[in-house]
Design a protein around this motif. Structure first.
Motif, PDB file in Angstrom:
ATOM      1  N   UNK A 148      18.892  67.789  35.963  1.00 41.90           N
ATOM      2  CA  UNK A 148      19.049  68.634  37.155  1.00 41.90           C
ATOM      3  C   UNK A 148      17.835  68.520  38.075  1.00 41.90           C
ATOM      4  N   UNK A 149      16.655  68.610  37.485  1.00 36.04           N
ATOM      5  CA  UNK A 149      15.431  68.522  38.288  1.00 36.04           C
ATOM      6  C   UNK A 149      15.296  67.146  38.944  1.00 36.04           C
ATOM      7  N   UNK A 150      15.646  66.078  38.217  1.00 38.35           N
ATOM      8  CA  UNK A 150      15.554  64.724  38.764  1.00 38.35           C
ATOM      9  C   UNK A 150      16.492  64.551  39.963  1.00 38.35           C
ATOM     10  N   UNK A 151      17.698  65.119  39.871  1.00 41.46           N
ATOM     11  CA  UNK A 151      18.665  65.028  40.975  1.00 41.46           C
ATOM     12  C   UNK A 151      18.180  65.792  42.205  1.00 41.46           C
ATOM     13  N   UNK A 152      17.425  66.843  41.984  1.00 40.95           N
ATOM     14  CA  UNK A 152      16.929  67.648  43.108  1.00 40.95           C
ATOM     15  C   UNK A 152      15.690  67.040  43.744  1.00 40.95           C
ATOM     16  N   UNK A 153      15.039  66.106  43.056  1.00 41.28           N
ATOM     17  CA  UNK A 153      13.784  65.550  43.560  1.00 41.28           C
ATOM     18  C   UNK A 153      13.901  64.051  43.832  1.00 41.28           C
ATOM     19  N   UNK A 154      13.512  63.232  42.880  1.00 37.44           N
ATOM     20  CA  UNK A 154      13.418  61.790  43.106  1.00 37.44           C
ATOM     21  C   UNK A 154      14.780  61.135  43.327  1.00 37.44           C
ATOM     22  N   UNK A 155      15.758  61.500  42.505  1.00 35.30           N
ATOM     23  CA  UNK A 155      17.035  60.791  42.500  1.00 35.30           C
ATOM     24  C   UNK A 155      17.995  61.350  43.553  1.00 35.30           C
ATOM     25  N   UNK A 156      17.620  61.193  44.807  1.00 33.70           N
ATOM     26  CA  UNK A 156      18.475  61.558  45.932  1.00 33.70           C
ATOM     27  C   UNK A 156      18.896  60.296  46.662  1.00 33.70           C
ATOM     28  N   UNK A 157      20.121  60.305  47.170  1.00 30.96           N
ATOM     29  CA  UNK A 157      20.720  59.102  47.722  1.00 30.96           C
ATOM     30  C   UNK A 157      19.845  58.429  48.785  1.00 30.96           C
ATOM     31  N   UNK A 158      19.324  59.209  49.743  1.00 31.55           N
ATOM     32  CA  UNK A 158      18.542  58.610  50.828  1.00 31.55           C
ATOM     33  C   UNK A 158      17.239  57.999  50.319  1.00 31.55           C
ATOM     34  N   UNK A 159      16.603  58.645  49.348  1.00 32.01           N
ATOM     35  CA  UNK A 159      15.360  58.111  48.792  1.00 32.01           C
ATOM     36  C   UNK A 159      15.620  56.812  48.031  1.00 32.01           C
ATOM     37  N   UNK A 160      16.690  56.799  47.248  1.00 34.52           N
ATOM     38  CA  UNK A 160      17.022  55.601  46.469  1.00 34.52           C
ATOM     39  C   UNK A 160      17.329  54.423  47.387  1.00 34.52           C
ATOM     40  N   UNK A 161      18.069  54.691  48.469  1.00 30.04           N
ATOM     41  CA  UNK A 161      18.410  53.616  49.413  1.00 30.04           C
ATOM     42  C   UNK A 161      17.162  53.000  50.029  1.00 30.04           C
TER      43      UNK A 161
END
Length: 377
Positions: free
Chosen positions: A204-217
């Motif tokens: 849950x914490x990873x999805x709210x921070x680093x693992x967001x679609x725009x950041x990954x792109x």
């Protein structure tokens, strides 16, 4: 995950490289983030090398308790880690001396950007890898793109997370092979949700921070560009040219403005890395900036920026002159510079062009030469 057959040619190419040179060959798996499958692919390749009669051992691998990755350790020779007592705790490190003593043909070393425990021979694992290569042992290693020194600030702006463990750009520049392990943003996020990257308490914490679609792109784009530029450099070196082009040489011009200087140094380092080119950092000290006249904090920042430039592979030139433009152009001529890089002026650009003597003279001088001017924001 891709099957071993999908990188069969890659394995064969690396086997050929291993046999060609006394110095070890370096292969780097690079990815946009944790969880894309770098360690998995390294272990797949280790099995393929073993089946092809190559002596391969695991120097250090961190599976992060990912079941499918951990399963690939079965059947591979693993060098036992060195145990160290540090601040009252027993910790484990890669055993560099055991690797050198065993002297396998190929060793797998994970987490290239790792900082070694105090008291180790080297402060950084990438330095261990260089020792291994010099001993004639080939290395397969892995790193995430955010650990590259010259990309540090750019990636921190994207992710909002400071990266303390970094590797110098020269490591990728010296690599014999670089392989990008690429996933789409959706595939990576699905892997995270399925528990294939972190345990359930961290998802849950990873999805709210680093693992967001725009950041990954954005990270994916940076990783793809880095590997593309590596291939361009490799082609430039290995493919004969019918027409010899003028080699790129970059000149980064800095002042006592600490923040602008740091930007100019880092971005020029990137340009030089892309073109595999030598580059110079030039500081022209005016009489008004003599060490007796500028504040101690400015002196300290200037010295730190010189150190940063040297760490990133630049030659640093310091000259005293009140004729800034002429000095810059003289250095550019003497060193056959193709591109001069300067920081964005702190004024409206049109005002600068009209009113700033140094900038105006620089434009006039460059117009008469085959030299490019790059303004870095």
């Amino acid at each position: 995950m891709p099957e071993e057959t999908s990188n069969g040619n890659s394995v064969k190419d690396f086997i050929d490289l291993v046999k060609k040179s006394r110095r070890g060959k370096l292969k780097v798996y690079i990815g946009m983030s944790a969880g894309v499958g770098k360690t998995y692919r390294m272990l797949q390749e280790a099995h393929a090398l073993k089946r092809n009669g190559i002596g391969v051992q695991i120097g250090f691998v961190e599976t992060h308790n990912r079941a499918e990755t951990h399963a690939l350790l079965a059947g591979l020779s693993v060098i036992e880690r060195r145990k160290i007592f540090y601040k009252g705790k027993e910790l484990e490190e890669m055993d560099l001396q055991a690797i050198l003593n065993n002297h396998p043909e190929v060793v797998v070393v994970d987490e290239l950007a790792h900082s070694n425990i105090e008291g180790s021979k080297n402060g950084k694992r990438w330095q261990d890898v260089f020792d291994i290569l010099e001993a004639g042992i080939s290395v397969i290693t892995a790193v995430n793109i955010q650990h590259l020194e010259s990309l540090n600030e750019e990636i921190e702006q994207i992710t909002g997370i400071p990266i303390t463990e970094r590797i110098p750009d020269k490591i990728l520049e010296s690599a014999d092979e670089i392989v990008n392990i690429d996933l789409t943003a959706d595939e990576l996020i699905d892997r995270l949700k399925d528990g294939k990257i972190y345990d359930s308490s961290k998802i849950k914490r990873a999805l709210e921070n680093f693992f967001q679609n725009d950041k990954i792109l954005q990270l994916r784009e940076i990783a793809l560009k880095e590997v593309a530029h590596y291939l361009e450099r490799k082609i430039d070196i290995e493919v004969p040219r019918q027409i010899k082009l003028r080699p790129e040489r970059f000149l980064a011009c800095i002042s006592t403005n600490a923040e602008t200087a740091k930007i100019v140094i880092r971005k020029t380092a990137r340009l030089a890395s892309y073109y595999r080119s030598p580059w110079i950092v030039l500081y022209v000290q005016q009489s008004s900036e003599s060490m007796e006249r500028i504040k101690l904090d400015k002196q300290r920042h200037l010295i730190n920026n010189f150190k940063l430039a040297i760490e990133l592979g630049a030659e640093v030139i310091k000259l005293k002159s009140d004729r800034i433009t002429q000095t810059i152009m003289q250095v550019a001529e003497d060193r056959d510079i193709t591109t001069i890089c300067i920081g964005k002026p702190h004024l409206n650009l049109w005002q600068v062009i009209l009113k700033t003597t140094v900038f105006n003279e620089l434009l006039k001088n460059i117009a008469a030469r085959e030299t490019d001017l790059v303004i870095l924001s």
